[in-house]
Design an enzyme around this catalytic site. Sequence first.
Site, mmCIF file in Angstrom:
data_model
loop_
_atom_site.group_PDB
_atom_site.id
_atom_site.type_symbol
_atom_site.label_atom_id
_atom_site.label_comp_id
_atom_site.label_asym_id
_atom_site.label_seq_id
_atom_site.Cartn_x
_atom_site.Cartn_y
_atom_site.Cartn_z
ATOM 1 N N ARG A 80 5.354 -0.078 -53.224
ATOM 2 C CA ARG A 80 5.791 -1.240 -53.999
ATOM 3 C C ARG A 80 4.774 -1.584 -55.088
ATOM 4 O O ARG A 80 5.123 -2.147 -56.115
ATOM 5 C CB ARG A 80 6.012 -2.451 -53.082
ATOM 6 C CG ARG A 80 7.259 -2.327 -52.210
ATOM 7 C CD ARG A 80 7.667 -3.659 -51.601
ATOM 8 N NE ARG A 80 6.672 -4.182 -50.683
ATOM 9 C CZ ARG A 80 6.623 -3.898 -49.369
ATOM 10 N NH1 ARG A 80 7.539 -3.114 -48.836
ATOM 11 N NH2 ARG A 80 5.687 -4.414 -48.606
ATOM 12 N N CYS A 112 8.226 -2.567 -29.791
ATOM 13 C CA CYS A 112 8.370 -3.820 -29.041
ATOM 14 C C CYS A 112 9.766 -3.956 -28.427
ATOM 15 O O CYS A 112 9.973 -4.740 -27.511
ATOM 16 C CB CYS A 112 8.083 -5.013 -29.952
ATOM 17 S SG CYS A 112 6.529 -4.828 -30.851
HETATM 18 P P1 FAD Z 1 1.601 2.450 -33.427
HETATM 19 O O1 FAD Z 1 2.686 1.555 -33.880
HETATM 20 O O2 FAD Z 1 1.515 2.788 -31.987
HETATM 21 O O3 FAD Z 1 1.704 3.786 -34.275
HETATM 22 C C1 FAD Z 1 0.774 4.812 -34.123
HETATM 23 C C2 FAD Z 1 1.471 6.140 -34.399
HETATM 24 O O4 FAD Z 1 0.490 7.064 -34.779
HETATM 25 C C3 FAD Z 1 2.150 6.701 -33.166
HETATM 26 O O5 FAD Z 1 3.534 6.892 -33.402
HETATM 27 C C4 FAD Z 1 1.439 8.028 -32.929
HETATM 28 O O6 FAD Z 1 2.320 9.057 -32.529
HETATM 29 C C5 FAD Z 1 0.870 8.333 -34.301
HETATM 30 N N1 FAD Z 1 -0.329 9.158 -34.253
HETATM 31 C C6 FAD Z 1 -1.441 8.974 -33.510
HETATM 32 N N2 FAD Z 1 -2.353 9.918 -33.765
HETATM 33 C C7 FAD Z 1 -1.809 10.731 -34.688
HETATM 34 C C8 FAD Z 1 -2.265 11.903 -35.347
HETATM 35 N N3 FAD Z 1 -3.479 12.391 -35.101
HETATM 36 N N4 FAD Z 1 -1.458 12.490 -36.243
HETATM 37 C C9 FAD Z 1 -0.220 11.986 -36.490
HETATM 38 N N5 FAD Z 1 0.251 10.890 -35.905
HETATM 39 C C10 FAD Z 1 -0.524 10.269 -35.014
HETATM 40 N N6 FAD Z 1 3.232 -6.201 -30.034
HETATM 41 C C11 FAD Z 1 3.603 -7.466 -30.301
HETATM 42 O O7 FAD Z 1 2.974 -8.116 -31.135
HETATM 43 N N7 FAD Z 1 4.687 -8.024 -29.677
HETATM 44 C C12 FAD Z 1 5.428 -7.336 -28.770
HETATM 45 O O8 FAD Z 1 6.413 -7.865 -28.231
HETATM 46 C C13 FAD Z 1 5.038 -6.013 -28.451
HETATM 47 N N8 FAD Z 1 5.722 -5.301 -27.535
HETATM 48 C C14 FAD Z 1 5.368 -4.003 -27.294
HETATM 49 C C15 FAD Z 1 6.110 -3.275 -26.367
HETATM 50 C C16 FAD Z 1 5.771 -1.954 -26.117
HETATM 51 C C17 FAD Z 1 6.564 -1.189 -25.106
HETATM 52 C C18 FAD Z 1 4.700 -1.347 -26.820
HETATM 53 C C19 FAD Z 1 4.344 0.085 -26.576
HETATM 54 C C20 FAD Z 1 3.962 -2.068 -27.726
HETATM 55 C C21 FAD Z 1 4.283 -3.404 -27.976
HETATM 56 N N9 FAD Z 1 3.552 -4.182 -28.880
HETATM 57 C C22 FAD Z 1 3.917 -5.470 -29.131
HETATM 58 C C23 FAD Z 1 2.352 -3.634 -29.562
HETATM 59 C C24 FAD Z 1 2.684 -3.132 -30.945
HETATM 60 O O9 FAD Z 1 3.755 -2.261 -30.872
HETATM 61 C C25 FAD Z 1 1.450 -2.460 -31.512
HETATM 62 O O10 FAD Z 1 0.437 -3.416 -31.617
HETATM 63 C C26 FAD Z 1 1.679 -1.854 -32.886
HETATM 64 O O11 FAD Z 1 2.733 -0.936 -32.856
HETATM 65 C C27 FAD Z 1 0.412 -1.142 -33.357
HETATM 66 O O12 FAD Z 1 0.629 -0.496 -34.556
HETATM 67 P P2 FAD Z 1 -0.202 0.804 -34.937
HETATM 68 O O13 FAD Z 1 0.299 1.237 -36.274
HETATM 69 O O14 FAD Z 1 -1.630 0.539 -34.766
HETATM 70 O O15 FAD Z 1 0.177 1.870 -33.832
#
Ligand code: FAD
Length: 553
Positions: A22, A43
């Site tokens: 964007r 989530c």
């Molecule tokens: P993620 O969203 O986990 O994304 C990381 C991605 O990176 C993954 O898909 C992984 O495959 C990829 N990855 C990792 N290493 C590599 C690599 N070396 N090369 C390529 N890809 C890679 N939070 C809330 O605030 N409220 C909620 O209600 C809530 N409910 C949840 C319910 C569940 C079941 C889960 C699992 C989480 C929940 N969370 C909730 C937490 C929230 O989803 C996370 O805080 C958020 O998704 C974090 O974002 P992120 O980008 O750091 O990681």
Amino acid sequence: MPKIVIIGGVAGGASAAARARRLSETAEIIMFERGPFISFANCGLPYHISGDIKDRNKLLLQTPESFLARFNVDVRTMSEVISIDRKNKTVTVHTLLDDTQYTESYDFLLLSPGANPIIPPIAGINNPLTYSLRNIMDMDRIIQTIENNKINHATVVGGGFIGLEMMEAFHQRGIKTTLLERSDQVMMPVDREMAGFAHAEIREKGIDLRLNTALTAVQFSAETKINGDLTLSLSNGDSLKTDMLIMAIGVSPETQLAKEAGLDIGLIGGIKTNAQMQTSDPAIFAVGDAIEETDFVTQQQTVIPLAGPANRQGRIAANNMLGRHDSYQGTQGTSICKVFDLAIAATGKNEKQLKRDGIRFEKVYVHTASHASYYPGAETVSFKMLFDPITGKILGAQAVGKDGIDKRIDIMAVAQRAGMTVEQLQHIELTYAPPFGSAKDVINQAAFVANNIINGDATPIHFDEIDNLTDTQLLLDVRNPGELKTQGYIDNAINIPVDELRHRMHELPKDKEIVVYCQVGLRGNVAYRQLVNNGFKARNLIGGYRTYQYSKK
Ligand code: FAD
């Protein structure tokens, strides 16, 4: 325009990619994702397992194709970044479908790899009936097992958000469920006495909740059932047969890539970043569950794996990669969880954390109706607020109930973010008509109580002091006798209803401190004021019998 490479295609990564586009039509943006899906609703996973979200596709918010069409981002799924060469500014990518590798250069690299479910080294834990829940594939596997194995009993280990949501999902599918929690409470963001409301709700729904109970060993047996079952050994010596086990004891930041690349890791195990989301290498940014961030209240480093911070940090990182100057302003840890008919929510610091960090605090409890009590549908909001007793600064808030919980904690999150004191909080003007609120909202009331304490108009006593009263104190219950019968009472209390107190005050000793309580603290305050205005030494139990009672659940 810079070439931006993003590792991780979900919350933080996808937010950063969309924001970067964007801001710039010409930046080259490549997003690598190890799994087959991007931008999925982690989530929402438990709610598809429960059946609340019927359509699995609703969890897939974007596809690589839609992301390309809308944001012109080159999304490469099933592509795991396996190393970072900081000197040459390249990453090595392992293509999982054909097991090949290649390198890709970057000007800026963003790490958003998330966090791994923690699986402790418990004997027998690696078995075909034990799962954790992080992504769509985990969810699919869990549903498949439920459907194929005809699960009668499931066990969830860990009473955090994911554990509680999985417990409810099993229950909703008609599966008998045990919830094991090593500590004395579920839902760690709130304090023990507030978690008591959740414990009561969980047990009322027929869940076998076992607090202070850890899983110590697992035995898989393929013989006893067609698809096998598990015998769990527990820390209290009990054993438990179950058909399926979910491990939900928390997550730990995915830092391996960052570590191997020589980036700084913080003391609590997350990737170190500055407020601009830059790691120790200025060309590499990191966001989300993998990083350590600044706690809004204490300004100390913390790890808080929530979706809101991950999304906002992704946006800030993109801004900075594209030449803007944007800073992350700390995480409050504002969170909410549905526990059957209850919502339980918190923002800022809780009492356990304040005690651990040696931070001065006072607390108040208010239990009052979510909207005018005479209008149908009102439910009790049980509210706790923590504040600095000298400056009045808001330190944290927690709420539990069936209605209006998100609203109260969201208001508190805003008030805290704005740096308000409890003195200022008295004056906030909230919407009111009978179906929606009260002329004196829960929050105003909590602020009034807090200010009474700060101004010396109320001398508090708290639920956790009541069991340790001495001979120099006298416990006075000012509720009506009928309430003592229906609600229960605290041992050794004498009962003088508040409306009789003025005429019966002579029955009370002046050489003892009178510890007054009622159901929620309101009538107690009226009685307390009468007593002190008549020369008695007194204290009022803040939050009343209700707080005391639920602290025991
Ligand atoms: P993620 O969203 O986990 O994304 C990381 C991605 O990176 C993954 O898909 C992984 O495959 C990829 N990855 C990792 N290493 C590599 C690599 N070396 N090369 C390529 N890809 C890679 N939070 C809330 O605030 N409220 C909620 O209600 C809530 N409910 C949840 C319910 C569940 C079941 C889960 C699992 C989480 C929940 N969370 C909730 C937490 C929230 O989803 C996370 O805080 C958020 O998704 C974090 O974002 P992120 O980008 O750091 O990681």
